[in-house]
Motif scaffolding. Structure first.
Motif, PDB file in Angstrom:
ATOM      1  N   THR A 151      34.410  38.308  35.614  1.00  0.00           N
ATOM      2  CA  THR A 151      35.327  39.447  35.620  1.00  0.00           C
ATOM      3  C   THR A 151      34.860  40.512  34.632  1.00  0.00           C
ATOM      4  OG1 THR A 151      37.193  38.027  36.212  1.00  0.00           O
ATOM      5  CG2 THR A 151      37.718  40.169  35.257  1.00  0.00           C
ATOM      6  N   VAL A 204      42.250  46.528  32.515  1.00  0.00           N
ATOM      7  CA  VAL A 204      41.931  46.500  33.939  1.00  0.00           C
ATOM      8  C   VAL A 204      40.849  45.447  34.166  1.00  0.00           C
ATOM      9  CG1 VAL A 204      41.105  47.803  35.921  1.00  0.00           C
ATOM     10  CG2 VAL A 204      42.542  48.932  34.209  1.00  0.00           C
ATOM     11  N   TYR A 205      41.158  44.467  35.030  1.00  0.00           N
ATOM     12  CA  TYR A 205      40.238  43.392  35.346  1.00  0.00           C
ATOM     13  C   TYR A 205      39.711  43.608  36.767  1.00  0.00           C
ATOM     14  CZ  TYR A 205      42.608  40.991  31.468  1.00  0.00           C
ATOM     15  OH  TYR A 205      43.134  40.662  30.257  1.00  0.00           O
ATOM     16  N   THR A 206      38.393  43.564  36.951  1.00  0.00           N
ATOM     17  CA  THR A 206      37.815  43.685  38.287  1.00  0.00           C
ATOM     18  C   THR A 206      36.898  42.500  38.546  1.00  0.00           C
ATOM     19  OG1 THR A 206      35.979  45.041  37.472  1.00  0.00           O
ATOM     20  CG2 THR A 206      37.911  46.198  38.313  1.00  0.00           C
ATOM     21  N   ASN A 207      37.005  41.971  39.745  1.00  0.00           N
ATOM     22  CA  ASN A 207      36.176  40.855  40.177  1.00  0.00           C
ATOM     23  C   ASN A 207      36.099  40.943  41.699  1.00  0.00           C
ATOM     24  OD1 ASN A 207      34.943  38.199  40.519  1.00  0.00           O
ATOM     25  ND2 ASN A 207      35.775  37.669  38.516  1.00  0.00           N
ATOM     26  N   PHE A 208      35.562  39.939  42.348  1.00  0.00           N
ATOM     27  CA  PHE A 208      35.610  39.901  43.799  1.00  0.00           C
ATOM     28  C   PHE A 208      35.624  38.449  44.255  1.00  0.00           C
ATOM     29  CE2 PHE A 208      31.137  40.595  42.580  1.00  0.00           C
ATOM     30  CZ  PHE A 208      30.529  39.481  43.123  1.00  0.00           C
ATOM     31  N   PRO A 217      36.936  42.842  47.078  1.00  0.00           N
ATOM     32  CA  PRO A 217      37.049  43.262  45.674  1.00  0.00           C
ATOM     33  C   PRO A 217      38.497  43.170  45.224  1.00  0.00           C
ATOM     34  CG  PRO A 217      36.807  45.168  47.087  1.00  0.00           C
ATOM     35  CD  PRO A 217      36.653  43.970  47.984  1.00  0.00           C
ATOM     36  N   THR A 222      41.287  43.971  41.912  1.00  0.00           N
ATOM     37  CA  THR A 222      41.517  44.676  40.657  1.00  0.00           C
ATOM     38  C   THR A 222      42.889  44.315  40.122  1.00  0.00           C
ATOM     39  OG1 THR A 222      40.152  46.542  41.345  1.00  0.00           O
ATOM     40  CG2 THR A 222      41.702  46.937  39.559  1.00  0.00           C
ATOM     41  N   CYS A 223      42.951  43.951  38.867  1.00  0.00           N
ATOM     42  CA  CYS A 223      44.219  43.657  38.207  1.00  0.00           C
ATOM     43  C   CYS A 223      44.419  44.649  37.070  1.00  0.00           C
ATOM     44  CB  CYS A 223      44.218  42.244  37.622  1.00  0.00           C
ATOM     45  SG  CYS A 223      44.167  40.969  38.859  1.00  0.00           S
ATOM     46  N   SER A 224      45.561  45.296  37.072  1.00  0.00           N
ATOM     47  CA  SER A 224      45.903  46.217  36.001  1.00  0.00           C
ATOM     48  C   SER A 224      47.050  45.623  35.204  1.00  0.00           C
ATOM     49  CB  SER A 224      46.319  47.577  36.598  1.00  0.00           C
ATOM     50  OG  SER A 224      46.698  48.470  35.586  1.00  0.00           O
ATOM     51  N   TYR A 232      43.916  45.497  46.637  1.00  0.00           N
ATOM     52  CA  TYR A 232      42.607  45.550  47.270  1.00  0.00           C
ATOM     53  C   TYR A 232      42.136  46.989  47.326  1.00  0.00           C
ATOM     54  CZ  TYR A 232      43.769  40.933  49.103  1.00  0.00           C
ATOM     55  OH  TYR A 232      44.109  39.627  49.242  1.00  0.00           O
ATOM     56  N   TYR A 245      35.609  49.119  44.230  1.00  0.00           N
ATOM     57  CA  TYR A 245      35.442  49.529  42.849  1.00  0.00           C
ATOM     58  C   TYR A 245      35.259  51.040  42.797  1.00  0.00           C
ATOM     59  CZ  TYR A 245      34.516  44.623  41.827  1.00  0.00           C
ATOM     60  OH  TYR A 245      34.616  43.273  41.696  1.00  0.00           O
TER      61      TYR A 245
END
Length: 493
Positions: free
Chosen positions: A257, A267-271, A293, A295-297, A308, A311
Motif C-alpha cells: 500500500t 490516503v491509502y492506495t493499493n490494488f 485499484p 483507494t481509502c481516505s 473504485y 490512480y
C-alpha cells in the motif's frame, strides 16, 4: 388457467417457448413457457409437435396444432403463462421501470419484463435502484432466463421496500402481480455487462482493509480465478475461503500500500489483482486476469469506505519513474572484465531497430534482446552460457533469481533463442514481472569469449544437458546486465 401439454423433445420445447411470448391470447402482451408440470400433471396429455396460433385465441388449446395421444407419457409436461402488461429489451445496457413509474403502478395487472441482450457470450448484472411495492399484496418475481428459451431459472419473490440483490446472468425475467388497491411507486432497475467489481465488497477502517469476493459469481466471470491467484499488490497478501467468499483482511499500510498524508487525512492506495503465474515458478507473473485499484481516505480516526477509481497520479508517477530509471540506466548497465560485451534491446524480431531508452512493456509482450561482443573480432567468438532475471538491480544472496537460459539452453517457456553468430546471440522473451510490488525486470547473462579456433564443448554455442559442458574456464569471461525493463502496471478500466 394455462393450458397443459406434453412436449416430446427439448428441441420442440424450445420451439414452443419461443412462440409463447407472442401467442398467448388476443389481449395478452406476452407470456412464459414452463416445464416440469408447473400447473399440474395430466393423466394422458396430448403431445404437441407444432402450433399455428394467430394471436386472437383465448386459449392455446384453440390453436391449430399436431396432436398425438401417446400410449405412455414419459415426456416433460409444459404450460403457458400469459401477461397483460410489460415489455421486452435486447440492448446491452438500459433501465427497466414498472408501468407508470414513479407514479402508482396499475392495479390488477400481471406484468412481464424480459431482458435478453443480443451478446449471448457476455454475462450481465441486474441491479434495482428503487423498489416500493405493497408488502401485503403485490409480488415481484426476479429470475434469470435460459439463453435459448423463455423458461425462468430459479429466482425469488419480493415485496415491500426491500430491494432484490444484484443478479448475474445472460438474460433476465421480472414478473409483477398487483391487486385492486395501490398507492406505491413501483420499481426501477438497470442492467449492464457484469464487471469484477460487482462481485467484490470492500470496506476499511483507520487501520484495516476488509475485502470479500463472492467466489460463486466470480467463477462465472473468470473460471480460473481462485484464492491462490488473487492478492493485493504484494502477492503474499492472499485470502482464505469463508462461506464461499474469498476474505482478505490486512493492515491498510502493508501489502504494498502507498500511504499519502494530507492536511486532514491519510490516503491509502493499493490494488486487488488476479495474477496468472508461470508454470515454472510461483514468483513469476505472466499476466493478469483483472485488476481493481482501491483507494481509502481516512479522515483522522473515522471510518471510511473504499472507492473504485484509477490512480489520479498514475501518469505523472509513471513518467517520473521512467525518467529516474533512465538516469540510473544511462544506456546499458554492464560489468566489464576482459572483453567489452553488452546487452542491447531491439523493437523488432529482425533486430534492426535498436532501443536506446529503458523499454516499457506490458505483460506478455515480446522483448527482443541481443547479447554481443561490442567490437567484432574475427579471432574471437562469444558463447552465452546462462541468463537470468532479477526484480532489482542489486543482486544479493537473498535475491529472487529467475533462470531464463542455462547451459546454452532456453529453460523459461517464454524465452527462445532466435539466432546465434560468432559475435552475438539473439533472444525473444515474453515479458513477465516478479510477484510482489515490483514492476521492473533486470536481465543478466554470463558469457564466455573464446578463440574462434577453440572447438571444445565449453566454447560451442549449443544447447547441452546440464553437466555435459566442460567446467574448463576459458580466457575472457564476462557477466553483462541490462535494465530496467519497465513492466506497465496501469490499472485496467
Amino acid at each position: 388457467m394455462p393450458s397443459l401439454m406434453t412436449v416430446p423433445a427439448q428441441s420442440e420445447q424450445q420451439k414452443f417457448s419461443e412462440k409463447a411470448g407472442q401467442k398467448c391470447s388476443g389481449r395478452s402482451q406476452g407470456g412464459l413457457a414452463h416445464n416440469d408440470a408447473k400447473y399440474g400433471r395430466s393423466a394422458n396429455p396430448p403431445i404437441i409437435t407444432s402450433t399455428t396460433c394467430v394471436g386472437t385465441e383465448t386459449d392455446i388449446s384453440i390453436c391449430p396444432a399436431t396432436r398425438v395421444t401417446p400410449a405412455q407419457t414419459s415426456c416433460d409436461q409444459a404450460g403457458v403463462e400469459c401477461y397483460n402488461c410489460g415489455n421486452q429489451y435486447s440492448s446491452e445496457a438500459g433501465t427497466l421501470q414498472s408501468d407508470n413509474y414513479p407514479q402508482p403502478y396499475p392495479r390488477n395487472v400481471h406484468c412481464l419484463y424480459i431482458i435478453r441482450p443480443t451478446n449471448t457470450g457476455q454475462l450481465y448484472k441486474l441491479e434495482f435502484s428503487d423498489f416500493k411495492t405493497e408488502s401485503c399484496c403485490d409480488i415481484v418475481h426476479v429470475a434469470t432466463l435460459n439463453s435459448s428459451s423463455s423458461i425462468p431459472v430459479g429466482g425469488s419473490t419480493y415485496s415491500g421496500s426491500s430491494k432484490p440483490p444484484i443478479l448475474l446472468g445472460k438474460a433476465f425475467v421480472v414478473s409483477f402481480d398487483t391487486d385492486g388497491s395501490n398507492n406505491m411507486g413501483g420499481f426501477q432497475a438497470t442492467w449492464s455487462p457484469a464487471l469484477v467489481q460487482d462481485v467484490v465488497n470492500m470496506s476499511c477502517d483507520a487501520g484495516t482493509f476488509n475485502i470479500q469476493i463472492d467466489l460463486t459469481f466470480l467463477k462465472r466471470l473468470y473460471p480460473a480465478s481462485s484464492e491462490r491467484t488473487i492478492a493485493l499488490a504484494d502477492s503474499s497478501c492472499t485470502g482464505t475461503i469463508i462461506n464461499d467468499n474469498i476474505v482478505i483482511k490486512t493492515d491498510a499500510d502493508s501489502c504494498g500500500t502507498i500511504v499519502k498524508t494530507e492536511t486532514d487525512r491519510h490516503v491509502y492506495t493499493n490494488f486487488l489483482v488476479d495474477r496468472i503465474f508461470a508454470t515454472e515458478s510461483n514468483n513469476i507473473v505472466r499476466g493478469e486476469r483483472w485488476k481493481i485499484p482501491i483507494t481509502c481516505s481516512v479522515p483522522r480516526s473515522e471510518s471510511f469506505s473504499i472507492h473504485y477509481h484509477p490512480y489520479p497520479d498514475v501518469g505523472t508517477r509513471r513518467r517520473s519513474e521512467v525518467e529516474r530509471m533512465s538516469r540510473e540506466v544511462k544506456g546499458h548497465i554492464r560489468v566489464q572484465q576482459n572483453f567489452p560485451t553488452s546487452i542491447s534491446v531491439f523493437e523488432d524480431q529482425a533486430m534492426t531497430i535498436r532501443q536506446f531508452t529503458a523499454p516499457q512493456k506490458r505483460l506478455g509482450e515480446d522483448l527482443f534482446f541481443r547479447v554481443q561482443l561490442d567490437q567484432a573480432d574475427s579471432d574471437l567468438k562469444l558463447v552465452v552460457t546462462s541468463c537470468f532475471a532479477l526484480p532489482t538491480y542489486l543482486e544479493t544472496t537473498s535475491s529472487t533469481k529467475y533462470i531464463l537460459a542455462q547451459e546454452g539452453c532456453a529453460v523459461d517457456s517464454g524465452t527462445h533463442i532466435l539466432r546465434t553468430t560468432n559475435h552475438h546471440t539473439d533472444f525473444q522473451m515474453k515479458v513477465f514481472k516478479f510477484a510482489g510490488n515490483y514492476n521492473t525486470v533486470y536481465i543478466t547473462c554470463d558469457v564466455r569469449v573464446c578463440p574462434v579456433t577453440d572447438n571444445s564443448p565449453s566454447c560451442q554455442q549449443t544447447c547441452t544437458s546440464p553437466g555435459k559442458r566442460s567446467s574448463e574456464r576459458n580466457t575472457g569471461t564476462n557477466r553483462v546486465r541490462f535494465g530496467p525493463v519497465i513492466v506497465e502496471d496501469l490499472p485496467v478500466s
